[in-house]
Design an enzyme around this catalytic site. Structure first.
Site: not given
Length: 192
Positions: A14, A66
């Protein structure tokens, strides 16, 4: 490796992909069901009970990075919104724990992140509003988007919600895909 080890590894992925080491997407994938990440340093994962729910998802294939969606978030939260958000989080956890579908629905309100990130998703407000009118319990943005999800108690309702999503995206002329599924309580598994 334990599930917790796998989450730690995935958190590094991530960080590589989105710039921040977080566990909110990878944990339910690995553990299955619905999870609460109380803390990431140290990692404290709490699997929650989850009623049998159906999920309808609409995914417009647009890029919402993101890291970009984090940049537009407000840096400060008013006390009024913080109190409302904490109440919704507590209500959502208790709704899952007690399998109280009405409480889940009432608690699916994000007053901090969603109002800002939703501007990046075409048709979001209409999707959320009309899907609830069609019987969905509630829903929101999946991660940073662009996917939007809605919970339903019954598969028949989830399919009605899918039709609402189809109608909205056909009307606004944005390419999309929809999915109807249920909560996977087992998490990822190796299939032989």
């Amino acid at each position: 490796f334990t599930n917790e080890d796998l989450v730690r590894f995935a958190m590094n992925g991530e960080k590589m992909a989105g710039g921040a080491k977080h566990a909110d997407n990878v944990t339910p994938c690995i553990y299955g069901g619905v999870t609460l990440i109380r803390s990431i340093f140290p990692l404290d994962i709490i699997p929650l009970n989850c009623p049998d729910l159906y999920i309808t998802i609409v995914h417009p294939p647009i890029e919402v990075r993101t890291s970009d969606s984090r940049q537009i978030l407000r840096k400060e939260v008013t006390l009024k919104n913080a109190i409302r958000q904490w109440g919704n989080i507590g209500g959502l956890i208790m709704g899952f724990t007690n399998k109280d579908l009405q409480l889940i629905g009432r608690s699916m309100e994000d007053v901090i992140i969603e109002p800002v990130r939703s501007i990046l998703i075409p048709g979001f407000k209409e999707v959320k509003s009309l899907c609830k009118e069609a019987g969905a319990l509630g829903g929101g943005i999946s991660g940073s988007g662009p996917s939007v999800f809605m919970f339903s108690e019954k598969e028949e309702t989830a399919q009605k919600v899918e039709q609402v999503m189809n109608n909205i995206y056909e009307k606004i002329g944005v390419e999309y895909k929809t999915y109807v599924t249920s909560v996977n309580k087992a998490g990822v598994q190796i299939v032989k």
